[in-house]
Design an enzyme around this catalytic site. Structure first.
Site, PDB file in Angstrom:
ATOM      1  N   LYS A 113     -22.815  62.189  68.134  1.00 23.88           N
ATOM      2  CA  LYS A 113     -21.913  61.341  68.917  1.00 23.88           C
ATOM      3  C   LYS A 113     -21.041  62.228  69.775  1.00 23.88           C
ATOM      4  CE  LYS A 113     -19.890  57.536  70.108  1.00 23.88           C
ATOM      5  NZ  LYS A 113     -20.236  57.916  71.514  1.00 23.88           N
ATOM      6  N   ASP A 159     -16.959  61.251  79.595  1.00 16.21           N
ATOM      7  CA  ASP A 159     -16.095  62.445  79.584  1.00 16.21           C
ATOM      8  C   ASP A 159     -15.736  62.661  81.055  1.00 16.21           C
ATOM      9  OD1 ASP A 159     -15.175  64.740  77.618  1.00 16.21           O
ATOM     10  OD2 ASP A 159     -15.805  65.781  79.425  1.00 16.21           O
ATOM     11  N   LYS A 173     -22.907  66.545  72.599  1.00 20.65           N
ATOM     12  CA  LYS A 173     -22.307  66.480  73.934  1.00 20.65           C
ATOM     13  C   LYS A 173     -23.414  66.677  74.954  1.00 20.65           C
ATOM     14  CE  LYS A 173     -18.204  66.099  75.833  1.00 20.65           C
ATOM     15  NZ  LYS A 173     -16.989  65.455  75.286  1.00 20.65           N
ATOM     16  N   ASN A 223      -8.856  59.338  83.320  1.00 21.59           N
ATOM     17  CA  ASN A 223      -8.762  58.365  82.230  1.00 21.59           C
ATOM     18  C   ASN A 223      -7.716  58.744  81.177  1.00 21.59           C
ATOM     19  OD1 ASN A 223      -9.995  57.926  79.223  1.00 21.59           O
ATOM     20  ND2 ASN A 223     -10.153  56.090  80.481  1.00 21.59           N
ATOM     21  N   SER A 254     -14.795  54.766  70.047  1.00 19.13           N
ATOM     22  CA  SER A 254     -16.253  54.715  70.236  1.00 19.13           C
ATOM     23  C   SER A 254     -16.936  54.362  68.917  1.00 19.13           C
ATOM     24  CB  SER A 254     -16.776  56.063  70.730  1.00 19.13           C
ATOM     25  OG  SER A 254     -16.601  56.207  72.115  1.00 19.13           O
ATOM     26  N   THR A 291      -8.188  57.369  74.244  1.00 28.08           N
ATOM     27  CA  THR A 291      -7.905  58.808  74.148  1.00 28.08           C
ATOM     28  C   THR A 291      -6.439  59.078  74.478  1.00 28.08           C
ATOM     29  OG1 THR A 291     -10.165  59.182  74.855  1.00 28.08           O
ATOM     30  CG2 THR A 291      -8.723  61.101  74.791  1.00 28.08           C
ATOM     31  N   GLN A 331     -16.619  68.800  68.940  1.00 28.84           N
ATOM     32  CA  GLN A 331     -16.863  67.394  68.585  1.00 28.84           C
ATOM     33  C   GLN A 331     -17.243  67.238  67.108  1.00 28.84           C
ATOM     34  OE1 GLN A 331     -16.921  65.316  71.707  1.00 28.84           O
ATOM     35  NE2 GLN A 331     -16.292  63.757  70.256  1.00 28.84           N
TER      36      GLN A 331
END
Ligand code: NDP
Ligand code: 2IT
Length: 445
Positions: free
Chosen positions: A90, A166, A126, A240, A378, A209, A111
């Site tokens: 993920k 991302d 990723k 974002n 997520s 985030t 991650q």
């Protein structure tokens, strides 16, 4: 101990030549985890950190597409499937001209630990491309996304690998990729997160985030009986993460005075209030313009080619990209009285900058803990997709808040050192233990 780290790093560097960001990310973890491994021989014998630092799988592929004037373009696509010990791979997809293996391997490595900290069952991955969405038409972005997914679709799936956004990948790109996946596989499934609300997305994912980073910082401030109320805050980036971090700081009574993009930063001493933030969101998400236009509109300073770390403040939230705070800038922040730093971006501080934060014993929340809110929601989007249900805004936000609070508790548990909380140690060991125990249980695979 430094000899053990040096020997470990020498092997990493020899095996992954030129991938400087990957070396940096591994070193930051190795400095904390290798001493811990020495005290826990079961991890040493099973070579757990050595195994975590070798991706389970790296996929690299050609992404050909045709631009609006009929010319053929060739980009490179990647997916790093780093670790699946605790769940399907993920992690996000980054579209930026600087993307190469070293960047994506550092992000995939981070991650693994971040996803473990969330408490949700997600492994680490990723991916992305050196494609630059800037200046491209919607049609060009769509054709690129379709070509990218034509190959990526062979490697992913809701129980295998679940990408998301991302840098350079937001709702528009996820939409085009989801559409292509669905067409190729004839399957409507939760294979990507960050989807639109009408087609399987989760409420609060766009906010997650930025909100999560501010929740984490609020918890850090809370350990000193403090809060965001009345604080002056530096935010970098204007995408974002920066946008929703700013929104949440405003809601908690703080004042954000800077935002940036790759051209420079704006300084608005009056604060970026809700109305000004709406302007930023339209500028960046719809018009896709430059942050300088904010200064033109509101009559404040635009400082070209610089980052915001020289401005006097209490809190800093780096939310743009890797290595955007160096040691010199860290020192300036310490001199200016910044005492709380929570990282919305991944690895925004160089390792030298981190040493300075730790020397000054400030409240420093590294990205893998502080920005885990995005991947957490997520994970909640995956749960909702499996249940074929959609939770309310309040329910998702409450879960996000609780997850950030639990991550903070984990960091305190493993990072407490007298009166000081070393969140670097807390996050790295807290993230490592769960993955390491799962790997031990599953044997040498
Ligand atoms: P966006 O693409 O929405 O925004 C990125 C912002 O950072 C833009 O303002 C961009 O400016 C700036 N930026 C990007 N690269 C550079 C650079 N090399 N130098 C200076 N500024 C730069 O991305 P996000 O907000 O999603 O991501 C920001 C950070 O947060 C990244 O580190 C990402 O990995 C991390 N993150 C994102 C999550 C998410 O859910 N989206 C989750 C966890 C972490 P410009 O437009 O000029 O390029
Ligand atoms: O760095 C990150 O955690 C992200 N870009 C989000 C990953 C995700 O799967 O939501």
């Amino acid at each position: 101990m430094s000899r053990i780290v040096d020997e470990f790093m020498a092997k990493i560097i020899a095996k992954n030549p030129g991938e400087v960001e990957y070396h940096q990310a591994v070193k930051e973890v190795a400095e904390v985890v290798l001493p811990f491994v020495e005290e826990n021989p079961k991890y040493k014998k099973a070579k757990i950190l050595e195994r975590i630092a070798e991706p389970e799988r790296v996929i690299m592929f050609r992404v050909p597409w045709v631009n609006d004037i009929g010319e053929i373009q060739i980009n490179r696509g990647f997916r790093i499937e780093m670790n699946s010990a605790i769940g399907p791979y993920k992690g996000g997809l980054r579209f930026h001209p600087t993307v190469y293996l070293g960047i994506l391997k550092f992000l995939a490595f981070e991650q693994v630990f971040k996803n473990s900290l969330t408490t949700l069952p997600m492994g680490g991955g990723k991916g992305g491309s050196d494609f630059d969405p800037k200046g491209k038409s919607d049609d060009e972005v769509m054709r690129f996304c379709q070509s990218f997914m034509a190959e990526l679709s062979r490697h992913i799936g809701p129980d295998t690998d679940v990408p998301a956004g991302d840098i350079g990948v937001g709702g528009r790109e996820i939409g085009y990729m989801f559409g292509m996946y669905k067409k190729l596989r004839n399957e409507f499934t939760g294979v990507l997160t960050g989807k639109g609300l009408e087609w399987g997305g989760s409420l609060i994912r766009p906010e997650a985030t930025g909100y999560g980073t501010v929740y984490f910082a609020e918890h850090m401030l809370g350990t000193r009986g403090d809060s965001f109320k009345g604080k002056t805050v530096l935010v970098s980036g204007s995408g974002n993460v920066a946008q929703y971090a700013t929104e949440k700081v405003n809601q908690l009574g703080g004042k954000v005075v800077t935002l940036s993009d790759s051209s420079g930063f704006i300084y608005d001493p009056d604060g970026i209030d809700a109305e000004k933030l709406e302007f930023v969101m339209h500028l960046k998400n719809v018009k896709r313009g430059r942050i300088k236009e904010y200064a033109d509109k509101y009559g404040c300073q635009f400082i070209e080619g610089k980052r915001p770390w020289g401005i006097k403040a209490d809190v800093a939230l780096p939310c743009a990209t890797q290595n955007e705070v160096n040691a010199e800038e860290a020192k300036v922040m310490m001199q200016n009285g910044v005492y709380c730093i929570a990282e919305g971006a991944n690895m925004p501080s160089t390792n030298d900058a981190i040493d300075i934060y730790l020397e000054h014993k400030i409240l420093y929340g590294p990205g893998k803990a502080a920005n885990a809110g995005g991947v957490s929601v997520s994970g909640l989007e995956m749960s909702q997709n499996s249940l074929r249900l959609q939770w309310t805004r309040e329910e998702v936000d409450e879960r996000l808040f609780k997850i950030m609070s639990d991550i903070h508790d984990t960091c305190v548990k493993f990072g407490k050192d007298g009166d000081f909380i070393n969140y670097v140690r807390g996050a790295n060991i807290g993230g490592f233990v769960k993955v390491a125990d799962a790997m031990l249980a599953q044997g040498v695979v």
